[in-house]
Design a protein around this motif. Structure first.
Motif, short mmCIF file in Angstrom:
data_model
loop_
_atom_site.label_atom_id
_atom_site.label_comp_id
_atom_site.label_asym_id
_atom_site.label_seq_id
_atom_site.Cartn_x
_atom_site.Cartn_y
_atom_site.Cartn_z
N UNK A 134 38.84 40.82 38.37
CA UNK A 134 40.14 40.93 39.01
C UNK A 134 41.26 40.73 38.01
N UNK A 135 42.40 41.25 38.35
CA UNK A 135 43.64 41.02 37.60
C UNK A 135 44.74 40.94 38.65
N UNK A 136 44.68 39.88 39.43
CA UNK A 136 45.39 39.82 40.70
C UNK A 136 46.89 39.62 40.53
N UNK A 137 47.69 40.43 41.26
CA UNK A 137 49.15 40.31 41.20
C UNK A 137 49.68 39.29 42.21
N UNK A 138 50.64 38.53 41.79
CA UNK A 138 51.31 37.53 42.62
C UNK A 138 52.80 37.87 42.60
N UNK A 139 53.29 38.45 43.70
CA UNK A 139 54.62 39.04 43.75
C UNK A 139 55.62 38.06 44.38
N UNK A 140 56.71 37.77 43.65
CA UNK A 140 57.74 36.88 44.17
C UNK A 140 59.03 37.68 44.36
N UNK A 168 51.00 45.99 28.82
CA UNK A 168 50.45 45.19 27.74
C UNK A 168 48.96 44.91 27.99
N UNK A 169 48.22 44.77 26.92
CA UNK A 169 46.77 44.54 27.05
C UNK A 169 46.49 43.28 27.85
N UNK A 170 47.23 42.20 27.58
CA UNK A 170 46.96 40.94 28.29
C UNK A 170 47.36 41.02 29.75
N UNK A 171 48.16 42.04 30.09
CA UNK A 171 48.56 42.22 31.48
C UNK A 171 47.65 43.18 32.23
N UNK A 229 48.40 38.63 22.57
CA UNK A 229 49.64 38.46 23.29
C UNK A 229 50.81 38.11 22.40
N UNK A 230 50.57 37.33 21.37
CA UNK A 230 51.64 36.98 20.43
C UNK A 230 52.23 38.23 19.78
N UNK A 231 51.40 39.26 19.63
CA UNK A 231 51.84 40.49 18.96
C UNK A 231 52.56 41.45 19.91
N UNK A 232 52.25 41.38 21.20
CA UNK A 232 52.76 42.40 22.12
C UNK A 232 53.65 41.84 23.22
#
Length: 496
Positions: free
Chosen positions: A269-275, A392-395, A359-362
């Motif tokens: 999963x890469x679950x979204x949490x929308x605020x 982004x990759x981490x996203x 993540x530090x790079x992107x």
């Protein structure tokens, strides 16, 4: 009563007797080859046990005794009330040995003892109880057929069920498989992760003590070989798996190469949490967003790893979020006051740190990003927050660690597009005070579970759990899970 402090749990750990053998046909057994592997605690990097490294001979043996027990109707043939009583006795034993099993999970997987004693082990016992209670309450159908016929639709156990389960919730995820499979009358071969096999090995003996017949519940520890062999085995009728999407795809291929066994998958999963800007309580939402990714060290398939925040409230919300994140301080999981334990092993530690480096790079690092407590020999990472682009990759990739990607959006449509732009569809959440928005957005989110104004709520067994898209198929929990472990049979009786 002795207060359960860090010293209490350290004392219990020092005297704990750990069983590392496989459990086959009602008894503990060494691997046929004699091979073992080291069980290393992520708390301090020490080897705490030698565990049987099962191979082909052990798989064949376990499947054979499971098939024998099924064919002889040692379990499936019992009166439903009898099976129910036995499973309820097993649940009682799980609760009676709560401290021991919880300690095994904490030592083995690095989970905080405060969680294993209140969530994991009680949750597994509850799961066994819930499905036990369903055994004598779920029936079949009488079909409205032509008057010269009696038409029956019944569900029968599928046979030998293999359950291959993950390391992040070792006993809880396992119970979501074996409890409904056993309630339906099947024989089970459980393959725990090599990263966290100890609790599964222990509860097998308790199952036997409760009265589950020999051969009906078997546990095969080992590396990747037993899982693959079970997926390829032509005498396994069904395989239920929780783990990565990549391995899930392989398991489906193995099923196709063998006997087309039923395959049920709960994957990544890469679950979204929308605020949304009209979020009813930013403080509560921020604390929930932190818990959604930092609970269990982020080692959760439903982790809220993508936080989607509207631009109008971004600055205010991120301030509250980072404050909430700082309350998660990695420490010794045997300390009841510690809310964040250790990453499960060195392999996972390096994987998470690799994503942080990417993540530090992107992206923009807002908080954390470092390994902690290295002198202990254990594997600890502090809560880490990035502000990222949506691509982004981490996203996009599942990290399975305490790493949060914050993505800014400008409209509801934009948020839904970002949320659904993923190969996964396991869970999602939305925060809004507008009832119409809550319902409409929930309908649009392509996920198996959607939370509104909360995250990771609803621990009872009535809610089916599983995902859309590459997050898997089938559902754990609820009566829907029973269906996975049965075959439908139509019986037509001609009266005249």
């Amino acid at each position: 009563m002795e207060q359960k402090t860090l010293s209490y749990w350290q004392g219990k750990a020092a005297s704990l007797v750990i069983e590392g053998r496989a459990f086959i046909d009602g008894a503990y057994r060494d691997a046929h080859s004699g091979r073992t592997f080291d069980c290393v605690s992520p708390i301090d990097g020490r080897t705490i046990a030698k565990v049987a490294d099962c191979g082909a001979e052990d798989v064949d043996h376990a499947v054979a005794v499971a098939r024998r027990a099924f064919d002889e109707q040692a379990w499936a043939g019992l009166n439903p009330r009898k099976r129910k009583a036995i499973l309820l006795r097993w649940a009682v034993l799980l609760r009676a040995h709560l401290d021991e099993i919880a300690l095994l999970e904490t030592l083995d997987a690095g989970k905080p003892i405060g969680d294993t004693t209140t969530v994991d082990v009680p949750g597994a016992a509850y799961c066994v109880e819930w499905f036990a209670e369903a055994i004598d309450k779920v029936g079949g159908e009488v079909v409205p057929a032509d008057h010269h016929l009696v038409g029956l639709v019944t569900r029968e156990p599928i046979g030998v069920v293999a359950a291959v389960v993950p390391w992040n919730f070792p006993i809880l995820m396992a119970s979501w498989k074996f409890a409904p499979a056993l309630a339906a009358g099947n024989s089970v071969v459980l393959k725990p992760s090599e990263k966290s096999p100890l609790s599964a090995i222990r509860i097998a003996q308790l199952a036997h003590e409760a009265g589950i017949p020999s051969g009906v519940f078997n546990v095969l520890p080992g590396g990747g070989e037993p899982g693959k062999l079970l997926a390829l085995h032509s005498d396994v009728d069904c395989l239920a798996f929780t783990g990565s999407t990549a391995v899930g795809k392989q398991i489906m291929q193995y099923a196709g190469q063998s006997n087309l066994k039923r395959v049920w998958l709960e994957l990544g999963g890469k679950s979204p949490n929308i605020v949304l800007p009209d979020c009813p309580d930013l403080d509560r939402a921020a604390k929930a967003a932190a818990s959604a990714i930092f609970y269990n060290m982020g080692e959760m398939c439903t982790a809220g790893s993508r936080l989607l925040v509207h631009r109008d409230i971004k600055d205010a919300f991120l301030e509250k979020l980072t404050d909430a994140a700082r309350s998660y301080k990695p420490g010794n999981p045997l300390d009841p006051d510690v809310s964040m334990g250790a990453i499960v092993d060195k392999v996972q530690l390096d994987r998470v740190l690799g994503y942080i480096d990417a993540g530090r790079k992107e992206a923009k690092l807002l908080l954390g990003g470092s390994r902690l407590n290295e002198a202990s020999g254990g594997y600890y990472i502090e809560p880490t927050v990035f502000e990222t682009a949506r691509d982004a990759r981490i996203a996009r990739e599942e990290i399975f660690g305490p790493v949060l990607s914050v993505i800014v959006f400008d409209s509801v449509d934009d948020a839904v597009r970002i949320a659904n732009d993923s190969e996964y569809g396991l869970a999602a959440a939305v925060w809004t005070s507008n009832l119409t928005s809550a319902h409409e957005i929930s309908r649009r989110l392509r996920a198996g579970t959607v939370w509104v104004n909360c995250y990771d709520e609803g621990g009872d067994m009535n809610f089916p759990f599983g995902g859309y898209k590459q997050s898997g198929n089938g559902r754990d929990k609820s009566l829907h899970a029973l269906e996975k472990y049965t075959e439908l049979k139509s019986t037509l009786v001609r009266l005249r």
